[in-house]
Design a protein around this motif. Structure first.
Motif, PDB file in Angstrom:
ATOM      1  N   THR A   8      22.223  37.012  58.253  1.00 46.31           N
ATOM      2  CA  THR A   8      22.734  38.362  58.492  1.00 46.31           C
ATOM      3  C   THR A   8      22.425  39.224  57.284  1.00 46.31           C
ATOM      4  OG1 THR A   8      24.916  37.706  57.657  1.00 46.31           O
ATOM      5  CG2 THR A   8      24.610  37.645  60.051  1.00 46.31           C
ATOM      6  N   ASN A   9      22.488  40.527  57.479  1.00 45.16           N
ATOM      7  CA  ASN A   9      22.265  41.499  56.403  1.00 45.16           C
ATOM      8  C   ASN A   9      20.907  41.328  55.728  1.00 45.16           C
ATOM      9  OD1 ASN A   9      24.944  42.469  56.810  1.00 45.16           O
ATOM     10  ND2 ASN A   9      25.676  40.739  55.600  1.00 45.16           N
ATOM     11  N   CYS A  10      19.896  41.005  56.491  1.00 46.67           N
ATOM     12  CA  CYS A  10      18.565  40.770  55.933  1.00 46.67           C
ATOM     13  C   CYS A  10      17.753  42.057  55.877  1.00 46.67           C
ATOM     14  CB  CYS A  10      17.791  39.772  56.795  1.00 46.67           C
ATOM     15  SG  CYS A  10      18.497  38.127  56.849  1.00 46.67           S
ATOM     16  N   PRO A  11      16.910  42.195  54.848  1.00 45.40           N
ATOM     17  CA  PRO A  11      15.913  43.264  54.910  1.00 45.40           C
ATOM     18  C   PRO A  11      14.930  42.920  56.021  1.00 45.40           C
ATOM     19  CG  PRO A  11      15.554  41.857  53.000  1.00 45.40           C
ATOM     20  CD  PRO A  11      16.810  41.388  53.650  1.00 45.40           C
ATOM     21  N   ASP A  12      14.195  43.894  56.474  1.00 45.60           N
ATOM     22  CA  ASP A  12      13.316  43.687  57.621  1.00 45.60           C
ATOM     23  C   ASP A  12      11.860  43.834  57.195  1.00 45.60           C
ATOM     24  OD1 ASP A  12      12.907  43.163  60.290  1.00 45.60           O
ATOM     25  OD2 ASP A  12      13.139  45.243  60.928  1.00 45.60           O
ATOM     26  N   PRO A  13      11.001  42.882  57.413  1.00 48.47           N
ATOM     27  CA  PRO A  13      11.201  41.540  57.951  1.00 48.47           C
ATOM     28  C   PRO A  13      11.495  40.529  56.832  1.00 48.47           C
ATOM     29  CG  PRO A  13       8.861  41.933  57.671  1.00 48.47           C
ATOM     30  CD  PRO A  13       9.573  43.187  57.209  1.00 48.47           C
ATOM     31  N   VAL A  14      11.853  39.313  57.229  1.00 45.35           N
ATOM     32  CA  VAL A  14      12.034  38.214  56.286  1.00 45.35           C
ATOM     33  C   VAL A  14      11.370  36.976  56.895  1.00 45.35           C
ATOM     34  CG1 VAL A  14      14.315  37.576  57.197  1.00 45.35           C
ATOM     35  CG2 VAL A  14      13.691  36.891  54.895  1.00 45.35           C
ATOM     36  N   LYS A  15      10.673  36.228  56.062  1.00 39.43           N
ATOM     37  CA  LYS A  15      10.024  34.989  56.502  1.00 39.43           C
ATOM     38  C   LYS A  15      10.868  33.808  56.044  1.00 39.43           C
ATOM     39  CE  LYS A  15       5.718  32.395  56.212  1.00 39.43           C
ATOM     40  NZ  LYS A  15       4.395  32.350  55.598  1.00 39.43           N
ATOM     41  N   VAL A  25       9.011  34.421  61.139  1.00 39.52           N
ATOM     42  CA  VAL A  25       9.402  35.754  60.686  1.00 39.52           C
ATOM     43  C   VAL A  25      10.588  36.232  61.512  1.00 39.52           C
ATOM     44  CG1 VAL A  25       8.660  38.145  60.430  1.00 39.52           C
ATOM     45  CG2 VAL A  25       7.076  36.290  59.904  1.00 39.52           C
ATOM     46  N   VAL A  26      11.599  36.721  60.816  1.00 43.82           N
ATOM     47  CA  VAL A  26      12.793  37.263  61.452  1.00 43.82           C
ATOM     48  C   VAL A  26      12.773  38.773  61.260  1.00 43.82           C
ATOM     49  CG1 VAL A  26      15.318  37.353  61.317  1.00 43.82           C
ATOM     50  CG2 VAL A  26      14.126  35.156  61.082  1.00 43.82           C
TER      51      VAL A  26
END
Length: 165
Positions: free
Chosen positions: A76-83, A129-130
């Motif tokens: 949660t609270n991730c910058p976009d995108p994250v691998k 990748v999220v």
């Protein structure tokens, strides 16, 4: 005069030996943003997966496996995108890509499976990748017999997940 001429000739040869054919410019950024993992405020987050006990007969031959045990990595609270990737480490078997036992005990290994129950080779995980700032990534731990016979005993191991922004 001969010494000066020889020194000059040698120094001109030495400089040409250190010429380069390409420059590699490396750039990066260190950020303060990070994901929250499994609602933990502690970094690095520790995710415990308790594998059920199995009988050695469940792993009768090399390559056999047993007991897919699910676990979730909730981001949660991730910058976009994250691998999200599994790291190659000293606890990963060079051949099988599974996690080796780190204590005196069984010679069984633990394989990590993706959400589709397919083995992830931890030596070469391409990651996933999220996007959208959050995700629930489902994985499984699985007993794995790299060799046979599998010996009875306890197993304890660990793997590392890396987030790349």
């Amino acid at each position: 005069m001969k010494k000066l001429l020889t020194a000059g000739l040698l120094s001109s040869l030495a400089t040409s030996a250190f010429a380069y054919d390409a420059e590699v410019d490396i750039n990066g950024e260190v950020v303060t943003e990070s994901c929250t993992i499994n609602n933990s405020s502690v970094a690095p987050t520790v995710i415990n997966v308790d594998m059920p006990k199995i009988n050695i007969s469940a792993l009768p031959s090399a390559g056999s496996w047993a007991m897919n045990t699910p676990f979730t990595v909730a981001l949660t609270n991730c910058p976009d995108p994250v691998k999200v990737s599994w790291e190659k480490s000293s606890t990963v078997d060079a051949e099988s890509g599974a996690l080796v036992n780190t204590i005196a005990g069984t010679n069984a290994q633990i394989r990590v499976l993706d959400g589709n129950a397919q083995p992830i080779n931890l030596n070469s995980d391409a990651g996933q990748v999220v996007t959208g700032g959050s995700a629930n990534l489902r994985y499984f731990g699985q007993y794995y017999a790299k060799t046979a016979p599998v010996t009875p005993g306890k197993i304890s191991t660990y793997g590392y997940i890396t987030l790349t922004y």
